[in-house]
Design an enzyme around this catalytic site. Structure first.
Site, PDB file in Angstrom:
ATOM      1  N   PHE A 139       1.628  55.108 115.559  1.00  0.00           N
ATOM      2  CA  PHE A 139       2.541  55.112 114.408  1.00  0.00           C
ATOM      3  C   PHE A 139       3.940  54.798 114.896  1.00  0.00           C
ATOM      4  O   PHE A 139       4.455  55.469 115.789  1.00  0.00           O
ATOM      5  CB  PHE A 139       2.534  56.466 113.689  1.00  0.00           C
ATOM      6  CG  PHE A 139       3.409  56.452 112.465  1.00  0.00           C
ATOM      7  CD1 PHE A 139       2.944  55.932 111.264  1.00  0.00           C
ATOM      8  CD2 PHE A 139       4.719  56.917 112.519  1.00  0.00           C
ATOM      9  CE1 PHE A 139       3.761  55.883 110.149  1.00  0.00           C
ATOM     10  CE2 PHE A 139       5.542  56.873 111.397  1.00  0.00           C
ATOM     11  CZ  PHE A 139       5.057  56.351 110.202  1.00  0.00           C
ATOM     12  N   ASP A 224       7.451  54.672 122.552  1.00  0.00           N
ATOM     13  CA  ASP A 224       7.975  55.261 121.325  1.00  0.00           C
ATOM     14  C   ASP A 224       8.020  56.769 121.551  1.00  0.00           C
ATOM     15  O   ASP A 224       6.983  57.439 121.570  1.00  0.00           O
ATOM     16  CB  ASP A 224       7.066  54.906 120.141  1.00  0.00           C
ATOM     17  CG  ASP A 224       7.586  55.476 118.825  1.00  0.00           C
ATOM     18  OD1 ASP A 224       8.356  56.456 118.860  1.00  0.00           O
ATOM     19  OD2 ASP A 224       7.204  54.946 117.763  1.00  0.00           O
ATOM     20  N   LYS A 253      13.955  61.492 115.243  1.00  0.00           N
ATOM     21  CA  LYS A 253      13.547  62.843 114.859  1.00  0.00           C
ATOM     22  C   LYS A 253      14.451  63.979 115.385  1.00  0.00           C
ATOM     23  O   LYS A 253      15.418  64.303 114.740  1.00  0.00           O
ATOM     24  CB  LYS A 253      12.082  63.061 115.215  1.00  0.00           C
ATOM     25  CG  LYS A 253      11.161  62.214 114.305  1.00  0.00           C
ATOM     26  CD  LYS A 253       9.775  62.794 114.137  1.00  0.00           C
ATOM     27  CE  LYS A 253       9.067  62.201 112.936  1.00  0.00           C
ATOM     28  NZ  LYS A 253       8.423  60.911 113.164  1.00  0.00           N
TER      29      LYS A 253
HETATM   30  C1  LIG Z   1       8.293  59.511 112.679  1.00  0.00           C
HETATM   31  C2  LIG Z   1       7.983  58.435 113.652  1.00  0.00           C
HETATM   32  C3  LIG Z   1       8.512  57.141 113.530  1.00  0.00           C
HETATM   33  C4  LIG Z   1       9.315  56.704 112.336  1.00  0.00           C
HETATM   34  O1  LIG Z   1      10.535  57.358 112.243  1.00  0.00           O
HETATM   35  P1  LIG Z   1      11.370  57.275 110.860  1.00  0.00           P
HETATM   36  O2  LIG Z   1      12.638  57.993 111.177  1.00  0.00           O
HETATM   37  O3  LIG Z   1      10.535  57.908 109.810  1.00  0.00           O
HETATM   38  O4  LIG Z   1      11.585  55.831 110.590  1.00  0.00           O
HETATM   39  C5  LIG Z   1       8.228  56.230 114.517  1.00  0.00           C
HETATM   40  N1  LIG Z   1       7.475  56.563 115.576  1.00  0.00           N
HETATM   41  C6  LIG Z   1       6.959  57.785 115.739  1.00  0.00           C
HETATM   42  C7  LIG Z   1       6.151  58.098 116.951  1.00  0.00           C
HETATM   43  C8  LIG Z   1       7.184  58.766 114.772  1.00  0.00           C
HETATM   44  O5  LIG Z   1       6.640  59.985 114.916  1.00  0.00           O
END
Ligand SMILES: *Cc1c(COP(=O)(O)O)cnc(C)c1O
Length: 407
Positions: A139, A224, A253
């Site tokens: 994700f 990520d 986050k």
């Molecule tokens: C939450 C998340 C995103 C997206 O972040 P947003 O601030 O909602 O755009 C991308 N990568 C990972 C691993 C995430 O947990």
């Protein structure tokens, strides 16, 4: 007094339907607790989806934001502000990275890495290197570039065509990467721990092998760390568990404790990868967000947050493992994760959404990952008594879990 049900039912008439908030309206938070408009207190082990690194309304964060809002919020990226410089310096000094660029969300950070991957090679005169390898089950966010890298078809229904040149391979399968990586590969994108995908920890060996494959093929390796970064897994960045150094990573986050902020952090060699004018953002690096980011780091140091994550993680992990043994595989299939990003996989017979509702009725907030994994991502300031309290609610609700309608 207004009620949760009445207020949330009315609220639904104002919003587009793509999000489905629970029928509950919060008005206050403190530490690991939230209060709704009826005055009920909840234990928050969802943590705003792993965002509340220092808990709700931490006094250090609150006063940093209050002071900053009264002195300077925004000047744009045509100028520096004192807070963005201090935060850039702090992040580069705490990580293996040399350069940062601030944005407003996780998706935007990943968009930036995607553009950087291609433009970096272009600037090197290697214009054919455009392939991005990403993982199934990953994700990376909801904007088109980030969504295109995301390896979960359910998020893409009715939204094709995606950004081209992105190929997905199964997570934790190094042979699959070997088959498609080559002189056309710009970058490999991976979460060191797949969070949204269901709490799957990438092994040290796998991450090492990805690094080797990228080096052999001249490709960049990006992590990520939007969810795993900022202490969530017990180290400042999850990459520290394996000792593998990617060329860059995305952050968001937990970075500003709830204030919207994101960043990429990269190695020196990528500094000119996006040359002047090739990429920008209006709000990114605004003084207010960066003041919040600095306050989070201050709390990390003053309260030894990383030590607390390790300590509380071992309580929570032990408790969840005990629970799994007690309940048996008819209810709890697996326990996994790192730090305060732990998952309890539910048996297929359990209705996960109904279960979240039952937990909420017992004043405990949790979220799901990968559809059927109960995700524990509490504020990193949580203490043992609250973990025990949360575990006992989970045990009670799971001893008679809501079942899926049999078809
Ligand atoms: C939450 C998340 C995103 C997206 O972040 P947003 O601030 O909602 O755009 C991308 N990568 C990972 C691993 C995430 O947990």
């Amino acid at each position: 007094m207004s009620s949760n049900l009445q207020t949330s039912t009315e609220a639904k008439t104002y919003f587009t339907a793509n999000m489905r908030p629970a029928p509950i309206v919060f008005e206050r938070g403190q530490g690991c607790h939230l209060w709704d408009i009826e005055g009920h207190e909840y234990l928050d082990m969802c943590g705003g989806i792993a965002v509340l690194s220092v808990g709700h309304s931490h006094p250090t964060l609150v006063s940093a934001i209050q002071d900053q809002v009264a002195s300077l919020m925004h000047v744009s990226n045509l100028f520096f502000n004192d807070k963005v410089i201090a935060l850039a310096k702090a992040i580069t000094s705490r990580t293996v990275f040399d350069r940062v660029y601030f944005v407003n969300s996780g998706a935007e950070a990943n968009e930036t890495l995607l553009k950087l991957a291609r433009r970096y090679h272009y600037e090197q005169g290697d214009k054919e290197r455009v392939q991005i390898i990403a993982m199934e089950g990953s994700f990376h966010g909801r904007t088109y570039g980030a969504l295109s890298m995301t390896g979960q078809p359910k998020y893409k229904i009715g939204m094709a065509p995606m950004v081209g040149g992105i190929e997905h391979v199964p997570f934790m399968n190094i042979e699959a990467v070997k088959k498609i990586i080559g002189k056309q590969t710009a970058a490999v994108m991976v979460e060191p721990l797949q969070a949204e995908g269901g709490i799957h920890v990438g092994s040290k060996r796998y991450l090492q092998q990805l690094r080797e494959l990228c080096d052999e093929n001249g490709a960049l390796l990006f992590y990520d760390e939007v969810q795993t970064g900022y202490g969530r897994t017990g180290e400042f960045l999850a990459m520290e568990h394996s000792g593998v150094e990617p060329d860059g990573c995305s952050l968001a986050k937990g970075i500003a404790g709830g204030f919207p902020l994101g960043a990429i952090a990269v190695k020196e060699k990528l500094t000119e990868g996006l040359p002047p004018g090739s990429h920008a953002t209006t709000y990114g690096g605004n003084a207010l967000g960066c003041a919040a980011g600095l306050a989070v780091l201050r709390v990390f140091d003053e309260e030894n947050i990383l030590d607390n994550v390790k300590k509380q993680s071992s309580y929570l992990l032990a408790g969840l493992n005990q629970l799994r043994e007690k309940l048996g595989t008819d209810i709890a299939v697996d326990v996994r994760g790192q730090g305060l990003l732990l998952g309890l996989e539910l048996a297929d017979s359990i209705d996960p959404l109904a279960l979240l509702g039952k937990l909420r009725e017992q004043n405990l907030l949790l979220s799901l990952a990968g559809g059927k994994v109960l995700r524990f991502s509490p504020p990193l300031v949580i203490e043992q008594d609250l973990i025990e309290q949360g575990l006992s609610i989970v045990e009670q609700v799971l001893s008679d879990p809501p079942k899926k309608e049999s078809k």
